[in-house]
Design a protein around this motif. Structure first.
Motif, PDB file in Angstrom:
ATOM      1  N   SER A  54       0.848  -1.188   0.000  1.00 51.38           N
ATOM      2  CA  SER A  54       0.000   0.000   0.000  1.00 51.38           C
ATOM      3  C   SER A  54       0.886   1.241   0.000  1.00 51.38           C
ATOM      4  O   SER A  54       1.867   1.317   0.718  1.00 51.38           O
ATOM      5  N   TRP A  84      -5.044   8.916   1.067  1.00 46.65           N
ATOM      6  CA  TRP A  84      -5.515   7.537   0.952  1.00 46.65           C
ATOM      7  C   TRP A  84      -4.360   6.550   0.942  1.00 46.65           C
ATOM      8  O   TRP A  84      -3.287   6.853   0.435  1.00 46.65           O
ATOM      9  N   THR A  86      -3.319   3.453  -1.048  1.00 56.18           N
ATOM     10  CA  THR A  86      -3.707   2.941  -2.359  1.00 56.18           C
ATOM     11  C   THR A  86      -3.151   1.534  -2.569  1.00 56.18           C
ATOM     12  O   THR A  86      -2.048   1.225  -2.140  1.00 56.18           O
ATOM     13  N   TYR A 107     -17.649   0.166  -3.370  1.00 57.95           N
ATOM     14  CA  TYR A 107     -17.040   0.541  -2.095  1.00 57.95           C
ATOM     15  C   TYR A 107     -16.401  -0.666  -1.435  1.00 57.95           C
ATOM     16  O   TYR A 107     -16.772  -1.812  -1.702  1.00 57.95           O
ATOM     17  N   GLY A 119     -13.334   2.463   2.012  1.00 55.12           N
ATOM     18  CA  GLY A 119     -12.646   2.951   0.825  1.00 55.12           C
ATOM     19  C   GLY A 119     -13.495   2.705  -0.399  1.00 55.12           C
ATOM     20  O   GLY A 119     -14.686   2.377  -0.292  1.00 55.12           O
ATOM     21  N   ARG A 120     -12.865   2.810  -1.556  1.00 53.66           N
ATOM     22  CA  ARG A 120     -13.595   2.608  -2.807  1.00 53.66           C
ATOM     23  C   ARG A 120     -12.645   2.215  -3.924  1.00 53.66           C
ATOM     24  O   ARG A 120     -11.420   2.274  -3.767  1.00 53.66           O
ATOM     25  N   HIS A 127      -7.572   0.796  -5.822  1.00 50.41           N
ATOM     26  CA  HIS A 127      -8.324   0.618  -4.583  1.00 50.41           C
ATOM     27  C   HIS A 127      -7.758   1.586  -3.561  1.00 50.41           C
ATOM     28  O   HIS A 127      -6.554   1.565  -3.289  1.00 50.41           O
ATOM     29  N   ILE A 128      -8.618   2.444  -3.000  1.00 53.40           N
ATOM     30  CA  ILE A 128      -8.159   3.433  -2.043  1.00 53.40           C
ATOM     31  C   ILE A 128      -8.867   3.210  -0.704  1.00 53.40           C
ATOM     32  O   ILE A 128     -10.046   2.884  -0.660  1.00 53.40           O
ATOM     33  N   VAL A 129      -8.099   3.357   0.394  1.00 55.00           N
ATOM     34  CA  VAL A 129      -8.608   3.149   1.740  1.00 55.00           C
ATOM     35  C   VAL A 129      -8.408   4.437   2.537  1.00 55.00           C
ATOM     36  O   VAL A 129      -7.307   4.981   2.576  1.00 55.00           O
ATOM     37  N   ALA A 130      -9.482   4.906   3.168  1.00 51.53           N
ATOM     38  CA  ALA A 130      -9.430   6.136   3.961  1.00 51.53           C
ATOM     39  C   ALA A 130      -8.829   5.853   5.328  1.00 51.53           C
ATOM     40  O   ALA A 130      -9.327   4.996   6.054  1.00 51.53           O
TER      41      ALA A 130
END
Length: 137
Positions: A54, A84, A86, A107, A119-120, A127-130
């Protein structure tokens, strides 16, 4: 004469609230910690199995639905998030669920407790994670 105070190791609960910049292992801005669900502590991304998979991406503000919605509301409540983790390949995740497409967006959720969205999937299939929806250990 100088006085020194003994340094104290942080407790595990303090370790789980790390900021993304505290988890970057090198100039490539890769993650060096586990990313886990804030509710059930299920591992979303594991540094130990796949180091550096990531990558931190600054900025890129996007709207995400709130994890908890008010009952009886006709509109989906959203918040603007930026920054994010990623991931290029969906098989990099340890435990993540994918929703059906909602207005053309898929999502990410915790696969164990269904908390989310965390994320979305972007238009370019990234793929991104908050970080505010997960914790880092």
């Amino acid at each position: 004469m100088s006085s020194s105070t003994p340094s104290q190791e942080p407790t595990s609960s303090e370790n789980t609230n790390l900021k993304p910049e505290e988890c970057l292992s090198n100039s490539e801005r890769r993650n060096d910690k586990k990313i886990v669900c804030i509710h059930c502590s299920s591992i979303i991304l594991s540094f130990f199995n796949r180091p550096g998979d990531s990558i931190w991406l600054d900025g890129d503000e996007r709207e995400m639905p709130m994890a908890r919605q008010k009952k009886g509301g006709d509109l989906t409540e959203t918040e603007k998030l930026q920054g994010w983790w990623t991931v290029a390949d969906m098989f990099t995740f340890e435990n993540v669920g994918f929703t059906n497409s909602v207005d053309g967006i898929r999502y990410l959720t915790c696969a164990d407790c269904d908390f989310g969205p965390i994320g979305r999937v972007t238009e370019s299939n990234l793929h991104i994670v908050a970080p505010s929806r997960v914790k880092m250990e």
